[in-house]
Write a protein that holds these residues in place. Sequence first.
Motif, PDB file in Angstrom:
ATOM      1  N   THR A 149      -0.799  -5.437  10.444  1.00 28.93           N
ATOM      2  CA  THR A 149       0.330  -4.514  10.325  1.00 28.93           C
ATOM      3  C   THR A 149       1.242  -4.553  11.548  1.00 28.93           C
ATOM      4  O   THR A 149       2.309  -3.941  11.542  1.00 28.93           O
ATOM      5  CB  THR A 149      -0.179  -3.071  10.158  1.00 28.93           C
ATOM      6  N   GLU A 269       1.988   1.696   7.263  1.00 27.74           N
ATOM      7  CA  GLU A 269       0.911   0.712   7.317  1.00 27.74           C
ATOM      8  C   GLU A 269       0.764  -0.009   5.982  1.00 27.74           C
ATOM      9  O   GLU A 269       0.605  -1.241   5.934  1.00 27.74           O
ATOM     10  CB  GLU A 269      -0.402   1.400   7.691  1.00 27.74           C
ATOM     11  N   HIS A 272       3.717  -2.485   5.610  1.00 32.09           N
ATOM     12  CA  HIS A 272       3.609  -3.648   6.493  1.00 32.09           C
ATOM     13  C   HIS A 272       2.542  -4.625   5.991  1.00 32.09           C
ATOM     14  O   HIS A 272       2.737  -5.846   6.044  1.00 32.09           O
ATOM     15  CB  HIS A 272       3.303  -3.198   7.915  1.00 32.09           C
ATOM     16  N   ARG A 273       1.431  -4.111   5.515  1.00 32.16           N
ATOM     17  CA  ARG A 273       0.390  -4.996   4.978  1.00 32.16           C
ATOM     18  C   ARG A 273       0.916  -5.748   3.747  1.00 32.16           C
ATOM     19  O   ARG A 273       0.658  -6.943   3.576  1.00 32.16           O
ATOM     20  CB  ARG A 273      -0.850  -4.187   4.605  1.00 32.16           C
TER      21      ARG A 273
END
Length: 446
Positions: A149, A269, A272-273
């Motif tokens: 991330t 998070e 972003h992943r």
Amino acid sequence: MKNNLITQPRTWHYICCTVALLACLPLLWPRMLPRSWRADAPDIAGALVLGSLLLSLTLIIITSIAMLLRLRNLRTLVQLFVWMTLWGVTAGAFCVLAYFADVPDISRESATAATNEQEEIEQTLSLPTDELTGPDSLCIPIFPKKYATDTIYPLPNLKSLENEHSDILRAYIETSPRWSLYTGDSTFYAKPGHVVMQPPTTGGIPGLVHVAFHRLVGGDRLPSGYLIVRPGDPMPPTPAGSEQVPDLAVELSPGHYLLLAWRGTSHTETAHRALNAALVSVDSMVRPLAESPTQQTLQQVLEGRRELEASEPSFLLSEPPSQFGTYQAEAYINPGEPGTCILRIVDLTSNTSLRLFSFPAQFSKNSRVLLRHDIPGSIPPNLLTASFGYEPGLLPEKAPLFAIRRGASHQTFPVAFELWFVPSDASNNERLLIRRCFMVQACEGS
């Protein structure tokens, strides 16, 4: 015998009337017969009634002509009156019997059967969420949990191709139906025909990653609304006051970018992943080209895996997320001989055809192998397709998608996809290969 037939034909009329009346009994009381006979009883009884009437009618015509030739006009009239009386009494007897008979309500049974059939169809309707495996598929599953991330995935294969074999990478992007449509449109995510990467859904919809390649030509400006980053850079934070992570333009080289737009939950998070998972997915697609940058490898990548070892044919349908009313399909079949496939889309409510597609059938003598047919990818431009209520222009010309009909957004209706095979050998009959029912929706269009 001949004279008796002409002068005393009433016995034959009595027999015909009796047979006709007796033949009606299984029609009026069908439960009097064994269950195994009931299906054929109406046809046999109808044939006996019709045969008796035609035989009696033939006899009365022959005997009447014979008497008229002998100038027995009065006897002819009496004979006709007696004949009509006999059949009138027979019809009256049938009406009386029918009044007291236990005849099943055919209309009610038909309506019940139709209702049951419709309920059965609705219960077996599939949603167009099949996972397609061909290189034209616009919906690609990703699994973000294991990805970082904090930094942007370095894209080793894409960078290698861009730096050392940019001609191969450009040929791949411009030739692939998956990528070629939106190489110069920064608002691709709002239009049909673009790639969508979808994380697994567990108790909700976390979001989608919309992806496209973007190349600047001449004096084109940098894509507006995107944050420009490079592979391996730190993942940019969400701007203050914004709930959505920024759209990214990952720079592969000056003037060439990979655009990613996250649409979904504002959880940073998770977003972003998913973005990194999308980057890994795109990079893995071009890995064969990075390892072997040749025209032969390019053709293999564009073709994808064509053969599948299986015994039963299958038909898969996908509606790319956020591109409502647009569809892609894959048929895995092997007719074993040359011919043409015809895909017929039928409205199950009205039983009318909505669209017809035709395309050459691939085949193999190996019956254990099925061959992939992409729809609309396998349809040559010179082959006409028939449309009933579909309006051309709903979709971009080169989009690897098809729509079924124009309508309001989220207007759903049940359809059957019937895939027929027509052999090139005229001595062989066409045959139905696959039939699947889906709940689909209309395409609103532009």
